[in-house]
Design a protein around this motif. Sequence first.
Motif, PDB file in Angstrom:
ATOM      1  N   GLY A   1       0.798  -1.216   0.000  1.00 38.66           N
ATOM      2  CA  GLY A   1       0.000   0.000   0.000  1.00 38.66           C
ATOM      3  C   GLY A   1       0.829   1.263   0.000  1.00 38.66           C
ATOM      4  N   ALA A   2       0.372   2.270   0.753  1.00 36.73           N
ATOM      5  CA  ALA A   2       1.079   3.546   0.823  1.00 36.73           C
ATOM      6  C   ALA A   2       2.481   3.369   1.385  1.00 36.73           C
ATOM      7  CB  ALA A   2       0.287   4.532   1.668  1.00 36.73           C
TER       8      ALA A   2
ATOM      9  N   LEU B   1       9.458   2.663  -2.234  1.00 36.97           N
ATOM     10  CA  LEU B   1       9.915   2.796  -3.616  1.00 36.97           C
ATOM     11  C   LEU B   1      10.398   4.207  -3.917  1.00 36.97           C
ATOM     12  CD1 LEU B   1       7.118   0.759  -5.426  1.00 36.97           C
ATOM     13  CD2 LEU B   1       9.486   0.037  -5.021  1.00 36.97           C
ATOM     14  N   ARG B   2       9.674   5.200  -3.416  1.00 39.93           N
ATOM     15  CA  ARG B   2      10.064   6.575  -3.689  1.00 39.93           C
ATOM     16  C   ARG B   2      11.313   6.979  -2.904  1.00 39.93           C
ATOM     17  NH1 ARG B   2      10.237  10.209  -6.607  1.00 39.93           N
ATOM     18  NH2 ARG B   2       9.529  11.827  -5.179  1.00 39.93           N
ATOM     19  N   THR B   3      11.476   6.470  -1.698  1.00 41.41           N
ATOM     20  CA  THR B   3      12.705   6.746  -0.951  1.00 41.41           C
ATOM     21  C   THR B   3      13.897   6.150  -1.684  1.00 41.41           C
ATOM     22  OG1 THR B   3      11.495   6.819   1.149  1.00 41.41           O
ATOM     23  CG2 THR B   3      13.874   6.466   1.268  1.00 41.41           C
TER      24      THR B   3
ATOM     25  N   GLY C   1      -7.252   6.688  -4.482  1.00 41.21           N
ATOM     26  CA  GLY C   1      -7.957   5.456  -4.162  1.00 41.21           C
ATOM     27  C   GLY C   1      -7.459   4.245  -4.915  1.00 41.21           C
ATOM     28  N   ALA C   2      -6.880   4.448  -6.103  1.00 37.45           N
ATOM     29  CA  ALA C   2      -6.425   3.319  -6.924  1.00 37.45           C
ATOM     30  C   ALA C   2      -4.972   2.961  -6.666  1.00 37.45           C
ATOM     31  CB  ALA C   2      -6.615   3.656  -8.405  1.00 37.45           C
ATOM     32  N   LEU C   3      -4.371   3.486  -5.586  1.00 45.38           N
ATOM     33  CA  LEU C   3      -2.934   3.324  -5.354  1.00 45.38           C
ATOM     34  C   LEU C   3      -2.501   1.860  -5.360  1.00 45.38           C
ATOM     35  CD1 LEU C   3      -0.147   4.442  -4.608  1.00 45.38           C
ATOM     36  CD2 LEU C   3      -0.851   4.372  -2.205  1.00 45.38           C
ATOM     37  N   THR C   4      -3.204   1.005  -4.641  1.00 45.21           N
ATOM     38  CA  THR C   4      -2.790  -0.405  -4.548  1.00 45.21           C
ATOM     39  C   THR C   4      -2.798  -1.063  -5.918  1.00 45.21           C
ATOM     40  OG1 THR C   4      -3.628  -0.569  -2.287  1.00 45.21           O
ATOM     41  CG2 THR C   4      -3.293  -2.619  -3.484  1.00 45.21           C
TER      42      THR C   4
ATOM     43  N   ASP D   1       0.494  -2.649  -7.940  1.00 41.50           N
ATOM     44  CA  ASP D   1       0.511  -4.075  -8.275  1.00 41.50           C
ATOM     45  C   ASP D   1       0.809  -4.317  -9.749  1.00 41.50           C
ATOM     46  OD1 ASP D   1      -0.007  -4.828  -5.695  1.00 41.50           O
ATOM     47  OD2 ASP D   1      -2.172  -5.090  -5.976  1.00 41.50           O
ATOM     48  N   ASP D   2       0.592  -3.318 -10.575  1.00 39.36           N
ATOM     49  CA  ASP D   2       0.819  -3.452 -12.019  1.00 39.36           C
ATOM     50  C   ASP D   2       2.176  -2.841 -12.361  1.00 39.36           C
ATOM     51  OD1 ASP D   2       0.750  -2.179 -14.868  1.00 39.36           O
ATOM     52  OD2 ASP D   2      -0.872  -3.661 -14.890  1.00 39.36           O
ATOM     53  N   PRO D   3       3.148  -3.632 -12.849  1.00 34.47           N
ATOM     54  CA  PRO D   3       4.501  -3.100 -13.086  1.00 34.47           C
ATOM     55  C   PRO D   3       4.534  -1.864 -13.978  1.00 34.47           C
ATOM     56  CG  PRO D   3       4.515  -5.482 -13.237  1.00 34.47           C
ATOM     57  CD  PRO D   3       3.072  -5.081 -13.135  1.00 34.47           C
ATOM     58  N   ALA D   4       3.751  -1.857 -15.041  1.00 36.92           N
ATOM     59  CA  ALA D   4       3.765  -0.714 -15.958  1.00 36.92           C
ATOM     60  C   ALA D   4       3.169   0.527 -15.289  1.00 36.92           C
ATOM     61  CB  ALA D   4       2.994  -1.049 -17.233  1.00 36.92           C
TER      62      ALA D   4
END
Length: 279
Positions: A34-35, A41-43, A233-236, A240-243
């Motif tokens: 999730g978040a 990933l961003r860190t 809301g669609a973050l997860t 989950d989708d690599p692209a």
Amino acid sequence: MMNLDQGAGAAPALAPEILGYYQEGREDGRLRAGAGLLELLRTQDVLRRLLPPAPVRVLDVGGGSGVHAEWLAAAGYQVELVDPVPLHVEQAGELAGVRARLGDARALAAADDSFDVVLLLGPLYHLTDAAERAQALAEARRVLRPGGLLVAATINRFAGLHDTLNQGRWFDPERRPYIEAATRDGRVRSENPQSGFTTAYFHQPAEIVGEFTAAGLTPLGQYGVEGAGWLMGALTDWLDDPAQRKSLLDALRLTESDPALLGVSGHLLTAGRKPEAAR
């Protein structure tokens, strides 16, 4: 074999409620979904652009279970981790290439000018006293070599408000006074049993720049970690989708250092350098 350093150092003086919160062992898993995964990933994304090439010596202060130390060591960095939570030190000590020991950000058991990079990716938001944050930054500066890099994480002042609005918890009348109080002064009160967090301090973006400067560090830049992405809301599904994950990270880079948007992110990374002529 565990990579534990039994060397002497100041006994960590951690508030009991903070120690209890992290001894539950949730932090490692928090950053893998999730978040929390977006934060990880961003860190990584920002650090990979900021850090000098491996191998250099990295001190991961308050590095928790070693979530960041693990990938840094795998990339060839010489990583030492200190943390005040015994469970975290035990977990990090199991990681290949990571030397872990108990330690306190305010009193580091390391020599002057001994590290190329210091990471403070957690301590500053559990030091609610400005004098203690100043001591942690002074210690980071002390152990950095001249020209060395410090990257520190803070939680943004309105993160609690944004998160509770996003999750719908803002509308709980018992919870709202605590959220309002933290929004006013940045202090998260541990006496709130519904907060989902522990004693903490939430910065304004400009505030941490001032703390860097007061500690004799030259600020280099600031980077919103999650941007507005953590509130979508669609973050997860995106993660989950690599692209879509790649596209999301590309989008967040576009706004990561825009001054008008720094406070939207849940977390903020601030980079600074120890002056070359430092003594």
